[in-house]
Scaffold this active site. Structure first.
Site, PDB file in Angstrom:
ATOM      1  N   THR A  97     -61.254  77.888 -13.901  1.00  0.00           N
ATOM      2  CA  THR A  97     -61.071  77.564 -15.318  1.00  0.00           C
ATOM      3  C   THR A  97     -61.786  78.623 -16.143  1.00  0.00           C
ATOM      4  O   THR A  97     -63.009  78.736 -16.075  1.00  0.00           O
ATOM      5  CB  THR A  97     -61.653  76.165 -15.597  1.00  0.00           C
ATOM      6  OG1 THR A  97     -60.957  75.243 -14.764  1.00  0.00           O
ATOM      7  CG2 THR A  97     -61.490  75.775 -17.052  1.00  0.00           C
ATOM      8  N   GLU A 141     -55.684  74.961 -12.253  1.00  0.00           N
ATOM      9  CA  GLU A 141     -55.513  73.820 -11.349  1.00  0.00           C
ATOM     10  C   GLU A 141     -55.820  72.537 -12.106  1.00  0.00           C
ATOM     11  O   GLU A 141     -56.623  72.526 -13.022  1.00  0.00           O
ATOM     12  CB  GLU A 141     -56.402  73.982 -10.114  1.00  0.00           C
ATOM     13  CG  GLU A 141     -57.894  74.178 -10.379  1.00  0.00           C
ATOM     14  CD  GLU A 141     -58.635  72.897 -10.621  1.00  0.00           C
ATOM     15  OE1 GLU A 141     -58.132  71.836 -10.219  1.00  0.00           O
ATOM     16  OE2 GLU A 141     -59.730  72.946 -11.230  1.00  0.00           O
ATOM     17  N   ASN A 185     -58.126  68.968 -20.021  1.00  0.00           N
ATOM     18  CA  ASN A 185     -59.373  68.276 -19.690  1.00  0.00           C
ATOM     19  C   ASN A 185     -60.027  67.675 -20.928  1.00  0.00           C
ATOM     20  O   ASN A 185     -60.554  66.569 -20.891  1.00  0.00           O
ATOM     21  CB  ASN A 185     -60.346  69.229 -18.994  1.00  0.00           C
ATOM     22  CG  ASN A 185     -60.135  69.249 -17.483  1.00  0.00           C
ATOM     23  OD1 ASN A 185     -59.253  68.574 -16.969  1.00  0.00           O
ATOM     24  ND2 ASN A 185     -60.941  70.011 -16.768  1.00  0.00           N
ATOM     25  N   CYS A 222     -66.293  68.959 -14.219  1.00  0.00           N
ATOM     26  CA  CYS A 222     -65.242  69.542 -15.061  1.00  0.00           C
ATOM     27  C   CYS A 222     -65.323  69.125 -16.527  1.00  0.00           C
ATOM     28  O   CYS A 222     -65.481  69.974 -17.406  1.00  0.00           O
ATOM     29  CB  CYS A 222     -63.885  69.184 -14.492  1.00  0.00           C
ATOM     30  SG  CYS A 222     -63.738  69.687 -12.782  1.00  0.00           S
ATOM     31  N   LYS A 229     -68.489  70.298 -18.487  1.00  0.00           N
ATOM     32  CA  LYS A 229     -68.543  71.767 -18.605  1.00  0.00           C
ATOM     33  C   LYS A 229     -67.402  72.281 -19.495  1.00  0.00           C
ATOM     34  O   LYS A 229     -67.612  73.142 -20.347  1.00  0.00           O
ATOM     35  CB  LYS A 229     -68.433  72.350 -17.193  1.00  0.00           C
ATOM     36  CG  LYS A 229     -68.174  73.831 -17.101  1.00  0.00           C
ATOM     37  CD  LYS A 229     -68.282  74.340 -15.667  1.00  0.00           C
ATOM     38  CE  LYS A 229     -67.087  74.040 -14.791  1.00  0.00           C
ATOM     39  NZ  LYS A 229     -65.888  74.814 -15.049  1.00  0.00           N
TER      40      LYS A 229
HETATM   41  C1  UGA Z   1     -60.793  66.330 -13.767  1.00  0.00           C
HETATM   42  C2  UGA Z   1     -59.301  66.229 -14.133  1.00  0.00           C
HETATM   43  O1  UGA Z   1     -58.853  64.876 -14.020  1.00  0.00           O
HETATM   44  C3  UGA Z   1     -58.437  67.112 -13.239  1.00  0.00           C
HETATM   45  O2  UGA Z   1     -57.080  67.087 -13.691  1.00  0.00           O
HETATM   46  C4  UGA Z   1     -58.972  68.556 -13.349  1.00  0.00           C
HETATM   47  O3  UGA Z   1     -58.249  69.435 -12.506  1.00  0.00           O
HETATM   48  C5  UGA Z   1     -60.429  68.573 -12.926  1.00  0.00           C
HETATM   49  O4  UGA Z   1     -61.176  67.714 -13.795  1.00  0.00           O
HETATM   50  C6  UGA Z   1     -60.910  70.011 -13.038  1.00  0.00           C
HETATM   51  O5  UGA Z   1     -60.940  70.558 -14.131  1.00  0.00           O
HETATM   52  O6  UGA Z   1     -61.142  70.636 -11.990  1.00  0.00           O
HETATM   53  P1  UGA Z   1     -62.354  65.220 -11.881  1.00  0.00           P
HETATM   54  O7  UGA Z   1     -63.504  65.796 -12.647  1.00  0.00           O
HETATM   55  O8  UGA Z   1     -62.286  65.403 -10.413  1.00  0.00           O
HETATM   56  O9  UGA Z   1     -60.954  65.802 -12.446  1.00  0.00           O
HETATM   57  O10 UGA Z   1     -62.387  63.664 -12.121  1.00  0.00           O
HETATM   58  P2  UGA Z   1     -61.576  62.557 -12.955  1.00  0.00           P
HETATM   59  O11 UGA Z   1     -60.860  61.674 -12.015  1.00  0.00           O
HETATM   60  O12 UGA Z   1     -60.781  63.169 -14.030  1.00  0.00           O
HETATM   61  O13 UGA Z   1     -62.787  61.729 -13.576  1.00  0.00           O
HETATM   62  C7  UGA Z   1     -63.724  62.334 -14.462  1.00  0.00           C
HETATM   63  C8  UGA Z   1     -64.693  61.323 -15.003  1.00  0.00           C
HETATM   64  O14 UGA Z   1     -64.064  60.439 -15.931  1.00  0.00           O
HETATM   65  C9  UGA Z   1     -65.334  60.405 -13.957  1.00  0.00           C
HETATM   66  O15 UGA Z   1     -66.706  60.276 -14.259  1.00  0.00           O
HETATM   67  C10 UGA Z   1     -64.607  59.100 -14.119  1.00  0.00           C
HETATM   68  O16 UGA Z   1     -65.359  57.984 -13.726  1.00  0.00           O
HETATM   69  C11 UGA Z   1     -64.350  59.100 -15.622  1.00  0.00           C
HETATM   70  N1  UGA Z   1     -63.209  58.251 -16.020  1.00  0.00           N
HETATM   71  C12 UGA Z   1     -61.942  58.598 -15.666  1.00  0.00           C
HETATM   72  C13 UGA Z   1     -63.426  57.117 -16.781  1.00  0.00           C
HETATM   73  O17 UGA Z   1     -64.578  56.786 -17.134  1.00  0.00           O
HETATM   74  N2  UGA Z   1     -62.356  56.369 -17.182  1.00  0.00           N
HETATM   75  C14 UGA Z   1     -61.089  56.688 -16.837  1.00  0.00           C
HETATM   76  O18 UGA Z   1     -60.155  55.949 -17.255  1.00  0.00           O
HETATM   77  C15 UGA Z   1     -60.871  57.822 -16.055  1.00  0.00           C
END
Ligand code: UGA
Length: 435
Positions: A122, A151, A211, A263, A266
Protein backbone atom coordinates in the site's frame (compact mmCIF):
# COMPACT_ATOMS: atom_id res chain seq x y z
CA UNK A 1 4.33 -16.70 -16.30
CA UNK A 2 7.37 -16.23 -14.11
CA UNK A 3 6.91 -14.05 -11.06
CA UNK A 4 9.40 -12.64 -8.56
CA UNK A 5 7.86 -11.49 -5.28
CA UNK A 6 10.03 -9.19 -3.18
CA UNK A 7 9.07 -9.35 0.50
CA UNK A 8 7.70 -12.42 2.27
CA UNK A 9 5.52 -10.56 4.76
CA UNK A 10 1.81 -11.06 4.86
CA UNK A 11 0.99 -9.70 1.42
CA UNK A 12 4.01 -11.15 -0.38
CA UNK A 13 3.66 -14.62 1.04
CA UNK A 14 -0.08 -14.93 0.44
CA UNK A 15 0.06 -13.36 -3.05
CA UNK A 16 3.12 -15.35 -4.11
CA UNK A 17 1.61 -18.63 -2.93
CA UNK A 18 -1.73 -17.94 -4.60
CA UNK A 19 -0.07 -16.95 -7.91
CA UNK A 20 1.87 -20.24 -7.74
CA UNK A 21 -1.40 -22.04 -7.12
CA UNK A 22 -2.79 -20.34 -10.23
CA UNK A 23 -0.04 -22.20 -12.12
CA UNK A 24 2.68 -19.53 -12.39
CA UNK A 25 6.27 -20.11 -11.32
CA UNK A 26 6.91 -17.85 -8.34
CA UNK A 27 10.10 -17.03 -6.45
CA UNK A 28 9.61 -15.23 -3.13
CA UNK A 29 12.63 -13.17 -2.14
CA UNK A 30 13.51 -11.81 1.28
CA UNK A 31 16.71 -10.43 2.78
CA UNK A 32 15.93 -12.14 6.08
CA UNK A 33 17.86 -15.42 5.75
CA UNK A 34 16.26 -16.86 8.88
CA UNK A 35 12.81 -16.38 7.41
CA UNK A 36 13.79 -17.92 4.07
CA UNK A 37 15.42 -20.91 5.79
CA UNK A 38 12.28 -21.40 7.85
CA UNK A 39 10.06 -21.18 4.76
CA UNK A 40 12.25 -23.66 2.92
CA UNK A 41 11.87 -25.96 5.91
CA UNK A 42 8.07 -25.61 5.67
CA UNK A 43 7.60 -23.23 8.62
CA UNK A 44 5.18 -20.39 7.93
CA UNK A 45 6.00 -17.24 9.91
CA UNK A 46 2.39 -16.00 10.06
CA UNK A 47 -0.87 -17.49 11.22
CA UNK A 48 -3.19 -17.70 8.23
CA UNK A 49 -5.72 -20.51 7.81
CA UNK A 50 -4.89 -22.75 4.83
CA UNK A 51 -1.58 -21.09 3.99
CA UNK A 52 0.71 -23.80 5.31
CA UNK A 53 -0.93 -26.47 3.14
CA UNK A 54 -1.02 -24.26 0.06
CA UNK A 55 2.68 -23.42 0.43
CA UNK A 56 3.57 -27.10 0.89
CA UNK A 57 1.54 -28.12 -2.15
CA UNK A 58 3.09 -25.56 -4.47
CA UNK A 59 6.62 -26.15 -3.19
CA UNK A 60 6.14 -29.89 -3.81
CA UNK A 61 4.85 -29.18 -7.32
CA UNK A 62 7.93 -26.99 -7.95
CA UNK A 63 6.11 -23.77 -8.69
CA UNK A 64 7.01 -21.93 -5.47
CA UNK A 65 10.55 -21.11 -4.35
CA UNK A 66 12.06 -19.07 -1.51
CA UNK A 67 15.46 -17.40 -1.70
CA UNK A 68 17.60 -14.56 -0.40
CA UNK A 69 19.29 -14.28 -3.82
CA UNK A 70 17.15 -12.13 -6.10
CA UNK A 71 19.32 -12.16 -9.23
CA UNK A 72 18.10 -15.12 -11.30
CA UNK A 73 14.47 -14.82 -10.32
CA UNK A 74 14.29 -11.12 -11.26
CA UNK A 75 16.24 -11.61 -14.49
CA UNK A 76 13.81 -14.29 -15.65
CA UNK A 77 10.61 -12.68 -14.36
CA UNK A 78 7.75 -11.42 -16.51
CA UNK A 79 6.51 -9.55 -13.44
CA UNK A 80 8.36 -8.44 -10.32
CA UNK A 81 6.12 -7.59 -7.38
CA UNK A 82 7.18 -5.21 -4.64
CA UNK A 83 5.45 -6.42 -1.48
CA UNK A 84 7.68 -4.93 1.20
CA UNK A 85 6.44 -3.15 4.32
CA UNK A 86 5.34 0.49 4.35
CA UNK A 87 5.18 1.18 8.09
CA UNK A 88 4.13 4.50 9.55
CA UNK A 89 7.17 6.77 9.65
CA UNK A 90 8.20 7.59 13.17
CA UNK A 91 6.91 10.92 14.37
CA UNK A 92 4.39 11.61 11.62
CA UNK A 93 1.67 9.66 9.84
CA UNK A 94 3.44 9.33 6.48
CA UNK A 95 4.20 5.89 5.06
CA UNK A 96 7.89 4.98 5.16
CA UNK A 97 8.81 4.14 1.55
CA UNK A 98 12.49 3.39 1.98
CA UNK A 99 11.97 -0.39 1.51
CA UNK A 100 9.96 0.20 -1.65
CA UNK A 101 12.59 2.47 -3.16
CA UNK A 102 15.52 0.22 -2.32
CA UNK A 103 13.62 -2.70 -3.90
CA UNK A 104 13.15 -0.55 -7.03
CA UNK A 105 16.89 0.08 -7.26
CA UNK A 106 17.67 -3.58 -6.84
CA UNK A 107 15.17 -4.57 -9.53
CA UNK A 108 16.48 -1.94 -11.96
CA UNK A 109 19.93 -3.48 -12.14
CA UNK A 110 18.61 -6.95 -12.85
CA UNK A 111 15.63 -6.86 -15.19
CA UNK A 112 16.02 -8.35 -18.60
CA UNK A 113 13.56 -7.96 -21.50
CA UNK A 114 10.17 -6.29 -20.97
CA UNK A 115 9.34 -6.58 -17.27
CA UNK A 116 6.31 -5.40 -15.37
CA UNK A 117 7.21 -3.97 -11.96
CA UNK A 118 4.16 -4.15 -9.71
CA UNK A 119 3.63 -2.33 -6.44
CA UNK A 120 1.45 -4.53 -4.25
CA UNK A 121 2.41 -2.76 -1.03
CA UNK A 122 0.00 0.00 0.00
CA UNK A 123 1.77 3.12 -1.22
CA UNK A 124 0.89 6.81 -1.32
CA UNK A 125 -0.25 8.40 -4.55
CA UNK A 126 2.75 9.14 -6.75
CA UNK A 127 4.96 6.32 -5.44
CA UNK A 128 4.71 4.49 -8.77
CA UNK A 129 6.05 7.62 -10.51
CA UNK A 130 9.03 7.63 -8.15
CA UNK A 131 9.65 3.90 -8.63
CA UNK A 132 9.59 4.49 -12.40
CA UNK A 133 12.07 7.37 -12.07
CA UNK A 134 14.42 5.27 -9.90
CA UNK A 135 14.42 2.36 -12.37
CA UNK A 136 14.90 4.68 -15.34
CA UNK A 137 17.77 6.49 -13.60
CA UNK A 138 19.49 3.28 -12.49
CA UNK A 139 19.09 1.47 -15.80
CA UNK A 140 18.27 3.81 -18.70
CA UNK A 141 18.19 0.90 -21.18
CA UNK A 142 15.59 -1.15 -19.29
CA UNK A 143 12.26 -2.02 -20.93
CA UNK A 144 9.65 -1.97 -18.20
CA UNK A 145 6.36 -0.58 -16.93
CA UNK A 146 5.45 0.19 -13.34
CA UNK A 147 1.95 -0.96 -12.37
CA UNK A 148 -0.06 -0.38 -9.22
CA UNK A 149 -1.99 -3.50 -8.18
CA UNK A 150 -3.28 -3.03 -4.63
CA UNK A 151 -4.31 -5.98 -2.51
CA UNK A 152 -7.59 -6.20 -0.65
CA UNK A 153 -6.84 -9.27 1.49
CA UNK A 154 -8.21 -9.62 4.98
CA UNK A 155 -6.07 -11.41 7.51
CA UNK A 156 -7.69 -14.71 8.40
CA UNK A 157 -9.49 -14.90 5.05
CA UNK A 158 -6.60 -13.96 2.79
CA UNK A 159 -6.51 -17.01 0.52
CA UNK A 160 -10.20 -16.83 -0.23
CA UNK A 161 -9.95 -13.06 -0.76
CA UNK A 162 -7.09 -13.58 -3.23
CA UNK A 163 -8.79 -16.35 -5.16
CA UNK A 164 -12.29 -14.89 -5.11
CA UNK A 165 -11.83 -11.14 -5.06
CA UNK A 166 -14.63 -8.64 -5.66
CA UNK A 167 -12.35 -6.94 -8.16
CA UNK A 168 -8.75 -6.62 -9.30
CA UNK A 169 -7.40 -3.11 -9.75
CA UNK A 170 -4.60 -2.51 -12.25
CA UNK A 171 -3.12 0.98 -12.52
CA UNK A 172 -1.03 1.59 -15.61
CA UNK A 173 -1.16 3.26 -19.01
CA UNK A 174 0.96 0.55 -20.66
CA UNK A 175 -1.09 -1.82 -22.84
CA UNK A 176 1.76 -4.32 -22.78
CA UNK A 177 1.70 -4.34 -18.97
CA UNK A 178 -2.10 -4.76 -18.89
CA UNK A 179 -1.70 -7.89 -21.01
CA UNK A 180 0.82 -9.35 -18.55
CA UNK A 181 -1.47 -8.54 -15.61
CA UNK A 182 -4.49 -10.12 -17.34
CA UNK A 183 -2.46 -13.25 -17.95
CA UNK A 184 -1.40 -13.38 -14.30
CA UNK A 185 -5.01 -13.14 -13.12
CA UNK A 186 -6.44 -15.27 -15.95
CA UNK A 187 -7.73 -18.03 -13.59
CA UNK A 188 -10.12 -15.43 -12.17
CA UNK A 189 -11.90 -14.95 -15.52
CA UNK A 190 -13.83 -18.12 -14.78
CA UNK A 191 -15.52 -16.29 -11.90
CA UNK A 192 -15.92 -13.21 -14.11
CA UNK A 193 -13.98 -11.09 -11.63
CA UNK A 194 -14.02 -7.47 -12.82
CA UNK A 195 -10.57 -6.13 -13.66
CA UNK A 196 -10.53 -2.36 -13.32
CA UNK A 197 -7.80 -0.72 -15.40
CA UNK A 198 -7.06 2.86 -14.36
CA UNK A 199 -4.22 5.33 -14.35
CA UNK A 200 -1.60 4.46 -11.76
CA UNK A 201 -2.32 7.32 -9.37
CA UNK A 202 -6.02 6.47 -9.31
CA UNK A 203 -5.23 2.86 -8.47
CA UNK A 204 -2.95 3.95 -5.64
CA UNK A 205 -5.75 6.09 -4.24
CA UNK A 206 -8.37 3.32 -4.60
CA UNK A 207 -6.56 1.23 -2.03
CA UNK A 208 -6.50 3.98 0.60
CA UNK A 209 -10.04 5.08 -0.18
CA UNK A 210 -11.32 1.49 0.21
CA UNK A 211 -9.71 0.99 3.61
CA UNK A 212 -10.66 4.46 4.79
CA UNK A 213 -14.28 3.97 3.75
CA UNK A 214 -14.47 0.69 5.67
CA UNK A 215 -12.96 2.42 8.71
CA UNK A 216 -15.61 5.14 8.37
CA UNK A 217 -18.36 2.52 8.20
CA UNK A 218 -17.15 0.78 11.38
CA UNK A 219 -16.70 4.05 13.24
CA UNK A 220 -20.11 5.26 12.14
CA UNK A 221 -21.85 2.19 13.51
CA UNK A 222 -19.78 2.38 16.70
CA UNK A 223 -21.03 5.90 17.33
CA UNK A 224 -24.58 4.84 16.52
CA UNK A 225 -24.07 2.02 19.06
CA UNK A 226 -23.23 4.56 21.74
CA UNK A 227 -26.37 6.47 20.84
CA UNK A 228 -28.42 3.26 20.99
CA UNK A 229 -27.29 2.76 24.57
CA UNK A 230 -28.49 6.25 25.46
CA UNK A 231 -31.89 6.11 23.76
CA UNK A 232 -32.98 2.53 24.42
CA UNK A 233 -32.29 1.11 20.94
CA UNK A 234 -30.44 -1.94 19.61
CA UNK A 235 -27.53 -1.41 17.22
CA UNK A 236 -27.70 -4.89 15.69
CA UNK A 237 -31.24 -4.18 14.59
CA UNK A 238 -30.20 -0.75 13.33
CA UNK A 239 -27.38 -2.38 11.31
CA UNK A 240 -29.79 -4.83 9.78
CA UNK A 241 -32.36 -2.14 9.16
CA UNK A 242 -29.93 0.07 7.28
CA UNK A 243 -27.72 -2.68 5.80
CA UNK A 244 -30.53 -4.23 3.78
CA UNK A 245 -30.59 -1.01 1.78
CA UNK A 246 -28.30 -2.01 -1.10
CA UNK A 247 -26.88 1.47 -1.25
CA UNK A 248 -25.52 0.98 2.28
CA UNK A 249 -24.78 -2.76 2.35
CA UNK A 250 -24.77 -4.96 5.44
CA UNK A 251 -21.05 -5.69 5.78
CA UNK A 252 -18.72 -3.90 8.19
CA UNK A 253 -21.60 -2.69 10.32
CA UNK A 254 -20.75 -4.72 13.42
CA UNK A 255 -20.31 -2.46 16.41
CA UNK A 256 -17.41 -3.35 18.69
CA UNK A 257 -14.37 -2.06 20.55
CA UNK A 258 -12.97 -0.12 17.57
CA UNK A 259 -10.93 -1.28 14.58
CA UNK A 260 -7.33 -2.41 14.95
CA UNK A 261 -4.83 -4.29 12.82
CA UNK A 262 -1.97 -3.38 10.58
CA UNK A 263 -4.06 -1.70 7.90
CA UNK A 264 -6.92 0.58 8.92
CA UNK A 265 -5.00 2.54 11.59
CA UNK A 266 -1.93 2.96 9.37
CA UNK A 267 -3.80 3.66 6.14
CA UNK A 268 -6.28 6.18 7.55
CA UNK A 269 -3.36 8.11 9.03
CA UNK A 270 -1.38 7.95 5.77
CA UNK A 271 -4.41 9.06 3.73
CA UNK A 272 -4.90 12.01 6.01
CA UNK A 273 -1.25 13.00 5.43
CA UNK A 274 -1.57 12.49 1.67
CA UNK A 275 -4.54 14.88 1.70
CA UNK A 276 -2.87 17.55 3.79
CA UNK A 277 0.32 17.35 1.69
CA UNK A 278 -1.86 17.89 -1.37
CA UNK A 279 -3.53 20.91 0.23
CA UNK A 280 -6.83 19.08 0.56
CA UNK A 281 -8.71 18.15 3.70
CA UNK A 282 -10.33 14.89 4.75
CA UNK A 283 -12.21 15.92 7.86
CA UNK A 284 -14.22 12.70 8.01
CA UNK A 285 -11.08 10.58 8.09
CA UNK A 286 -9.47 12.81 10.71
CA UNK A 287 -12.53 12.38 12.94
CA UNK A 288 -12.58 8.64 12.39
CA UNK A 289 -8.95 8.36 13.50
CA UNK A 290 -9.69 10.36 16.65
CA UNK A 291 -12.96 8.64 17.50
CA UNK A 292 -11.51 5.16 17.03
CA UNK A 293 -8.45 5.83 19.20
CA UNK A 294 -10.66 7.17 21.99
CA UNK A 295 -13.06 4.25 21.65
CA UNK A 296 -10.46 1.59 22.48
CA UNK A 297 -9.78 3.29 25.80
CA UNK A 298 -13.48 3.86 26.42
CA UNK A 299 -14.00 0.11 26.38
CA UNK A 300 -12.04 -0.18 29.63
CA UNK A 301 -14.34 2.46 31.16
CA UNK A 302 -17.28 0.35 30.11
CA UNK A 303 -15.88 -2.54 32.15
CA UNK A 304 -15.14 -0.27 35.10
CA UNK A 305 -18.66 1.23 35.03
CA UNK A 306 -20.16 -2.24 34.83
CA UNK A 307 -18.17 -3.15 37.96
CA UNK A 308 -19.74 -0.26 39.86
CA UNK A 309 -16.99 2.22 39.11
CA UNK A 310 -14.13 0.36 40.77
CA UNK A 311 -11.94 -2.53 39.60
CA UNK A 312 -9.16 -2.02 42.11
CA UNK A 313 -8.06 -5.46 43.31
CA UNK A 314 -10.57 -7.18 41.02
CA UNK A 315 -9.61 -9.90 38.53
CA UNK A 316 -10.68 -9.40 34.93
CA UNK A 317 -10.63 -12.36 32.51
CA UNK A 318 -10.14 -11.34 28.88
CA UNK A 319 -11.26 -13.75 26.17
CA UNK A 320 -9.47 -12.85 22.94
CA UNK A 321 -6.53 -10.49 22.47
CA UNK A 322 -5.87 -10.39 18.71
CA UNK A 323 -7.40 -7.48 16.78
CA UNK A 324 -9.82 -9.97 15.22
CA UNK A 325 -10.30 -13.75 15.08
CA UNK A 326 -8.23 -16.18 13.00
CA UNK A 327 -5.03 -14.22 13.31
CA UNK A 328 -2.21 -13.90 15.81
CA UNK A 329 -1.80 -10.25 14.87
CA UNK A 330 -1.77 -7.90 17.85
CA UNK A 331 -0.99 -4.68 16.01
CA UNK A 332 -3.20 -1.84 17.26
CA UNK A 333 -5.47 -4.39 18.94
CA UNK A 334 -8.09 -2.82 21.27
CA UNK A 335 -7.01 -5.35 23.94
CA UNK A 336 -3.76 -3.40 24.40
CA UNK A 337 -5.57 -0.21 25.46
CA UNK A 338 -8.11 -2.14 27.50
CA UNK A 339 -5.45 -4.01 29.49
CA UNK A 340 -3.41 -0.85 30.05
CA UNK A 341 -6.34 1.12 31.40
CA UNK A 342 -7.73 -1.67 33.56
CA UNK A 343 -4.30 -2.27 35.08
CA UNK A 344 -3.94 1.44 35.77
CA UNK A 345 -7.25 1.24 37.64
CA UNK A 346 -5.84 -1.57 39.80
CA UNK A 347 -7.28 -4.65 38.07
CA UNK A 348 -5.46 -7.97 37.73
CA UNK A 349 -5.65 -9.46 34.24
CA UNK A 350 -5.96 -13.09 33.19
CA UNK A 351 -6.25 -13.71 29.46
CA UNK A 352 -6.63 -16.34 26.82
CA UNK A 353 -6.33 -16.10 23.04
CA UNK A 354 -6.07 -19.16 20.77
CA UNK A 355 -3.28 -17.66 18.63
CA UNK A 356 -1.87 -14.35 19.78
CA UNK A 357 -0.59 -14.88 23.32
CA UNK A 358 3.05 -15.05 22.28
CA UNK A 359 2.73 -11.75 20.41
CA UNK A 360 0.70 -10.26 23.26
CA UNK A 361 3.47 -11.20 25.67
CA UNK A 362 5.72 -8.65 23.94
CA UNK A 363 3.12 -5.92 24.20
CA UNK A 364 1.64 -6.18 27.67
CA UNK A 365 3.11 -6.94 31.06
CA UNK A 366 1.75 -8.49 34.26
CA UNK A 367 -0.89 -10.45 32.39
CA UNK A 368 -1.44 -14.07 33.32
CA UNK A 369 -1.74 -15.90 29.99
CA UNK A 370 -3.92 -18.97 30.45
CA UNK A 371 -4.32 -22.41 28.90
CA UNK A 372 -7.87 -22.02 27.72
CA UNK A 373 -11.02 -19.93 28.22
CA UNK A 374 -12.08 -21.78 31.37
CA UNK A 375 -8.64 -21.43 32.90
CA UNK A 376 -8.77 -17.67 32.24
CA UNK A 377 -12.16 -17.37 33.89
CA UNK A 378 -11.17 -19.17 37.11
CA UNK A 379 -11.89 -16.97 40.14
CA UNK A 380 -12.29 -13.85 38.04
CA UNK A 381 -14.77 -11.12 38.97
CA UNK A 382 -15.82 -10.49 35.38
CA UNK A 383 -15.31 -11.91 31.88
CA UNK A 384 -14.68 -9.52 28.99
CA UNK A 385 -15.08 -10.91 25.47
CA UNK A 386 -12.67 -8.86 23.35
CA UNK A 387 -12.25 -10.94 20.17
CA UNK A 388 -15.03 -13.05 18.65
CA UNK A 389 -13.18 -16.34 18.13
CA UNK A 390 -15.66 -19.11 17.29
CA UNK A 391 -14.74 -21.09 20.41
CA UNK A 392 -16.06 -18.25 22.61
CA UNK A 393 -19.47 -18.29 20.91
CA UNK A 394 -20.67 -21.48 22.57
CA UNK A 395 -19.11 -21.49 26.02
CA UNK A 396 -20.49 -23.87 28.62
CA UNK A 397 -22.22 -21.16 30.62
CA UNK A 398 -22.90 -23.31 33.67
CA UNK A 399 -19.18 -24.03 33.86
CA UNK A 400 -18.36 -20.35 33.34
CA UNK A 401 -20.73 -19.42 36.16
CA UNK A 402 -19.27 -21.97 38.52
CA UNK A 403 -15.71 -20.76 37.87
CA UNK A 404 -16.38 -17.04 38.24
CA UNK A 405 -16.48 -15.28 41.59
CA UNK A 406 -19.46 -13.31 40.34
CA UNK A 407 -21.36 -14.14 37.14
CA UNK A 408 -20.65 -11.01 35.12
CA UNK A 409 -19.91 -10.75 31.39
CA UNK A 410 -18.99 -7.74 29.25
CA UNK A 411 -19.41 -8.76 25.61
CA UNK A 412 -17.58 -6.25 23.40
CA UNK A 413 -18.44 -8.24 20.23
CA UNK A 414 -22.15 -8.84 20.81
CA UNK A 415 -21.86 -12.61 20.40
CA UNK A 416 -24.42 -13.37 23.12
CA UNK A 417 -27.76 -11.71 23.87
CA UNK A 418 -29.11 -10.02 26.95
CA UNK A 419 -32.09 -12.39 27.36
CA UNK A 420 -29.99 -15.52 26.91
CA UNK A 421 -27.36 -14.43 29.40
CA UNK A 422 -29.89 -13.23 31.95
CA UNK A 423 -31.74 -16.55 31.62
CA UNK A 424 -28.47 -18.29 32.49
CA UNK A 425 -28.06 -16.13 35.57
CA UNK A 426 -25.47 -13.61 34.34
CA UNK A 427 -25.28 -9.90 34.74
CA UNK A 428 -24.48 -8.92 31.19
CA UNK A 429 -23.66 -5.89 29.07
CA UNK A 430 -22.68 -5.56 25.43
CA UNK A 431 -22.15 -2.83 22.83
CA UNK A 432 -25.02 -0.64 21.68
CA UNK A 433 -27.82 -2.94 22.79
CA UNK A 434 -30.24 -1.62 25.36
CA UNK A 435 -32.18 -4.88 25.11
C1 UGA B 1 -8.36 -4.80 5.98
C2 UGA B 1 -9.33 -4.80 4.78
O1 UGA B 1 -10.58 -5.40 5.15
C3 UGA B 1 -8.76 -5.56 3.59
O2 UGA B 1 -9.63 -5.44 2.46
C4 UGA B 1 -7.40 -4.92 3.24
O3 UGA B 1 -6.77 -5.60 2.17
C5 UGA B 1 -6.49 -5.00 4.45
O4 UGA B 1 -7.10 -4.28 5.53
C6 UGA B 1 -5.16 -4.37 4.06
O5 UGA B 1 -5.12 -3.19 3.77
O6 UGA B 1 -4.18 -5.12 3.93
P1 UGA B 1 -7.76 -6.55 7.92
O7 UGA B 1 -7.00 -5.42 8.55
O8 UGA B 1 -7.12 -7.88 7.79
O9 UGA B 1 -8.22 -6.15 6.42
O10 UGA B 1 -9.04 -6.77 8.80
P2 UGA B 1 -10.62 -6.49 8.72
O11 UGA B 1 -11.34 -7.78 8.62
O12 UGA B 1 -10.94 -5.48 7.70
O13 UGA B 1 -10.88 -5.90 10.17
C7 UGA B 1 -10.25 -4.70 10.61
C8 UGA B 1 -10.75 -4.28 11.96
O14 UGA B 1 -12.09 -3.81 11.91
C9 UGA B 1 -10.76 -5.39 13.02
O15 UGA B 1 -10.28 -4.85 14.23
C10 UGA B 1 -12.21 -5.77 13.13
O16 UGA B 1 -12.56 -6.31 14.38
C11 UGA B 1 -12.88 -4.43 12.89
N1 UGA B 1 -14.27 -4.55 12.40
C12 UGA B 1 -14.52 -5.05 11.15
C13 UGA B 1 -15.32 -4.13 13.19
O17 UGA B 1 -15.13 -3.65 14.32
N2 UGA B 1 -16.60 -4.20 12.70
C14 UGA B 1 -16.87 -4.70 11.47
O18 UGA B 1 -18.07 -4.72 11.09
C15 UGA B 1 -15.81 -5.14 10.68
Amino acid sequence: MRVAMIGTGYVGLVSGTCFADFGHVVTCIDKDAGKIDALNAGTIPIFEPGLQDLVAKNVAEERLFFTTEPDDAIREADAVFIAVGTPTRRGDGHADLSYVYSAAEEIAGLINGFTVIVTKSTVPVGTGDEVEAIVRRTNPEARFAVVSNPEFLREGAAINDFKRPDRVVVGTESEEAVEVMRELYRPLYLNETPIIVTKRRTSELIKYAANAFLAVKITFINEIADLCEKVGANVQEVSRGIGLDNRIGSKFLHAGPGYGGSCFPKDTLALSRIASDAGSSLKIIDSVIEVNAARKKKMADKVIDFMGGDVNGKTVALLGLAFKPNTDDMREAPSIDIVEKLQAAGAKIRAYDPASMEEAGHMMSDVLFCDGPYHAIENADVVVIVTEWDQFRALDLERVKSLLKTPRVVDLRNIYTQDYMNAHGFEYTSVGRSY
